[in-house]
Structures are given as C-alpha cells and as structure tokens.
Write an enzyme that holds these catalytic residues in place. Sequence first.
Site, PDB file in Angstrom:
ATOM      1  N   GLU A 116     -43.860  26.574  15.374  1.00 26.38           N
ATOM      2  CA  GLU A 116     -42.805  27.471  14.905  1.00 26.38           C
ATOM      3  C   GLU A 116     -41.937  27.972  16.063  1.00 26.38           C
ATOM      4  O   GLU A 116     -40.718  28.125  15.913  1.00 26.38           O
ATOM      5  CB  GLU A 116     -43.413  28.652  14.148  1.00 26.38           C
ATOM      6  CG  GLU A 116     -44.225  28.279  12.918  1.00 26.38           C
ATOM      7  CD  GLU A 116     -43.441  27.460  11.904  1.00 26.38           C
ATOM      8  OE1 GLU A 116     -42.206  27.615  11.831  1.00 26.38           O
ATOM      9  OE2 GLU A 116     -44.060  26.649  11.204  1.00 26.38           O
ATOM     10  N   ASP A 166     -43.366  18.961  16.841  1.00 26.31           N
ATOM     11  CA  ASP A 166     -44.725  18.510  17.177  1.00 26.31           C
ATOM     12  C   ASP A 166     -44.800  18.116  18.648  1.00 26.31           C
ATOM     13  O   ASP A 166     -45.711  18.528  19.373  1.00 26.31           O
ATOM     14  CB  ASP A 166     -45.132  17.319  16.312  1.00 26.31           C
ATOM     15  CG  ASP A 166     -45.275  17.675  14.846  1.00 26.31           C
ATOM     16  OD1 ASP A 166     -45.337  18.883  14.523  1.00 26.31           O
ATOM     17  OD2 ASP A 166     -45.311  16.746  14.023  1.00 26.31           O
TER      18      ASP A 166
END
Length: 480
Positions: A131, A199
């Site tokens: 996030e 990621d």
Amino acid sequence: MKLCVVWVCSIGLSLLLCCPADAATPLPDLGGNAFATLTPEKEKQIGDVMMRQTRASLPMVNDPLLDEYLNNLGNGMVAKAEGVRFPFQFYWVNDKNINAFATLGGHIVSNTGTLAVADSESEFASVMSHEIVHVTQRHIARSVEARSQSAPLTLASLLGSIILATVNPEAGMAGIMASQGMAQQSAINFTRSNEQEADRIGIQLLANAGFDPYAMPEFFNKLSERTRFSNTQLAFLYTHPLSQARISDSRVRAQQFQQRFVPDSTDFPLIQARIWARYQLDNEGAIAHFQKKMASPGGNTKANHYGLALALYDKKDYAAAEQLLSKLRSEDDKNLFYLDAMTDVYISTNRVDKALEMLEQQYLLRPNNQIITLNYANAAMQGKSYRLALHLLRNLLYYKNDNFLAYEMLVDAYKGLNDMARYYEARSDLYYQLANYPKAIDDINVALNQLTQDDQLESRRLEAKKKQLQTEFSRLKKLN
C-alpha cells in the site's frame, strides 16, 4: 483502555471536512477540474478530506495501542521508501475480513482481520509495503487523473466509489462498473498493471526495512488457498486482483534476496492477541481460544496470557484478569499493553487512586506517549479530576491533533466542569473530526450563545473559528 471502535453512519458525501479547526490547512484553489493535474500538495490536501470522510463512513478503531503499533511499523517502512512526498498516517477498520487500502495523500487503512491471520509480522508488513508503494508511485493519483480526463469527476463520486468498494467490495465494484462502463474498466486495468509494480518495489521495501521479502509471496499464496474452494472472493482480492502468475512473479522477485530468519517484534504477538480478544472473536470464543493455545505445546506465552486477561476482563472477571496482569507486570512493569489493561481493572474495581498513582509515574517518564496520556486522562475523568484531564488532553492534541479519543474525552471533561461554552466548542471539534461540517458550525453557534457580555475575546475567537468553518465548507462544496 477500552475505548476502541467508532461506527459512524455516512452523513452524505457533500459533508466533508478538511482538518481540525485549530490546525487547518487551506484547501487548494483548484479551479476547473480539480483532478486533472494532482500535484503532491493538492494530493495531500484532497487526501486529508477523503480520509475524514472515510473515517465518518467506516467502523474505525480508535485504540491507542493499535494506533501506536501500526503507525510505528508503517512509518518505519516509509523512512526506507523512495518517492515520499508527504507524511503518512495509518488507520485501522474494525473488520474481520482481510483487506487494506490506500487513499490519496499517504493515508493507509488496514482491517483488523488482516493482522489477525498473519503468520508473521513480515506477512503483515508485506501488505503495508504494498500500500505504501501505491502512494509513493502515485498509482492512485494517476488513476484519478486518468478518470477525470475520460469523464467529469467530482470529489463526491470519487469518495463514493472508494467507500462503497471498501465497505462491500463485491457490490462496490459492480456498482462502479455499471455506472462508469468502459472508462472505469480502463481504470481497473491500469490498477492491475500497478499491482505488479507495487509488488516489485514493495518486496524491495520489505527487505530495506528489515522484514522478510519472502513474506509477500507467502501471504499471497495464503490468500489464494483461502479462495480456492470457495465461491466467495476475499475483500482484498476485489481491489487487489491476484493471479497465479502474480504469485509466481512475486516469488521469483523475493528469491533475488538472501533468505534469512527475521523474528517478530515483541509487540507483534501482543497486538495480535489484542485483536483476537477484542475484534476477531466474541467474549466466550476469545476465552476458549486463548485457553486452547495455552494448553498447546509452546503456547504458554506472555501474549496468550495477555489475550486471556483481556477476555476475562471483558467478561467482568476482574480478579482473574488482575492475577494474570500482575504476573505479567512483575516481569515488565513498563510494558504499555499491561499498563493499559491494568488501568481498566483498577477503574472497574473502584481503585481510581491506584490507577492515577501508577499512570503519574509513567507519564513523568514518557509525557508524549499517547497510550499513557489517554489512560491517565481517562483515570482522571473517572476520579472527577477534570482539570487534570483537560491539561493532559490539550497537551496531547497539541502534537497529535487528529486523535479522536482525545477530542471525545475533552467533550466529557468540559461537561464535567459545567463549562458549556467550551463543551459545545469541543463537540464542534469532534464533529469536525467526523466530517460533519453543519453540526460543527451549529455547535459553534450554541457555544457563542453560552457566552456573556464579559467574554468579548472568547466571542471574537469563536466567530473567527466559525467563519473559517463556513469558508472551508463552501470551498469543499465546489468540488462536488
């Protein structure tokens, strides 16, 4: 301190709040389409508005122990990130499902259920790193800019999409697709492409921050396994699409780092126990949960004793809870988890003086710690020492001016003193925190009516505060 969750029904997306009245940040003069070009300054200012509306629409957890843990962990990671343009803040939602999301301006929210199911602190940190990267890489800001170019976009419609999709992801995503068609489909595709970048950089951030980079693919695999034989999609996966290719890619990227054992912090098992006791299970279930864990091999841990003590306290078995907590405190009397729980026991058993004595000593050592301060203020309130509580709360709000519990307790303290002008002003600030602009203005008017002709300075101060509220509210409405 058992002052934890606030559920506030949404008051309408046009009733927005910028920031506390005593520390307001001027809204940007946006003009035209407010979202066509989001500079970091605009992103932060609009993000603050969005977070306050989110706070008014979700069951936020206002638990000082959880807040301190999450912000320490999150900001520790932010310190190792690149592309940080503004301060970050982290929040909890009381929800047993696995989910987390970021909004504009560095506001990141996690469900309590996300930490509850993590097998390690690194797994939970992997969600936070993902996030954080969404913000630092400006994925959200760029997505908003793209949507504003394809169709007129107001702050209300943007907030509606985010809040609906967060509360009920399946309905939210379906509603978004139905209302915005192909334009929204392109935005979703854009988001999916950003997931891989989040990621990749998130794994690097995990490693840089001292966590296990292999934890991200491990957590992804856990999510995949949970949905393999289920017709119900996890809330997290509606907003974070997860394919086998993405899991494999994250595993390959993690293998670029040397695998090493990364122990959890001493706070992680205590936070996890607190979440299971207070947010994940009902009272009887929590007692059974911790008793079972303590009877298992290796389960006789401080965290399980602490979790059981919380569950026993919530059952009003104060003697049993105190017995467990006394043993824990005899081994670590400065531990804030045990201090917080013991304060509740003392107050509930009419030993407020003992709580005040314990907390005064700790406050002298750590006067800026919100856990100690809020517990100390709470004990002072219970002992009707309202002026002491006011002193503590005002000092806390001076450096942490968005602390909801402090505002809530401030209202009660002024009421206890029968200072009705300050009571209504404090209540106005509380409504301000909950994004209810009209009620905040109404309470300033009531506060003004409590003043006498001798209170000219106070009257002018409140009039100026009221004008500021009205001005900012007018500017916010122009965004909708």
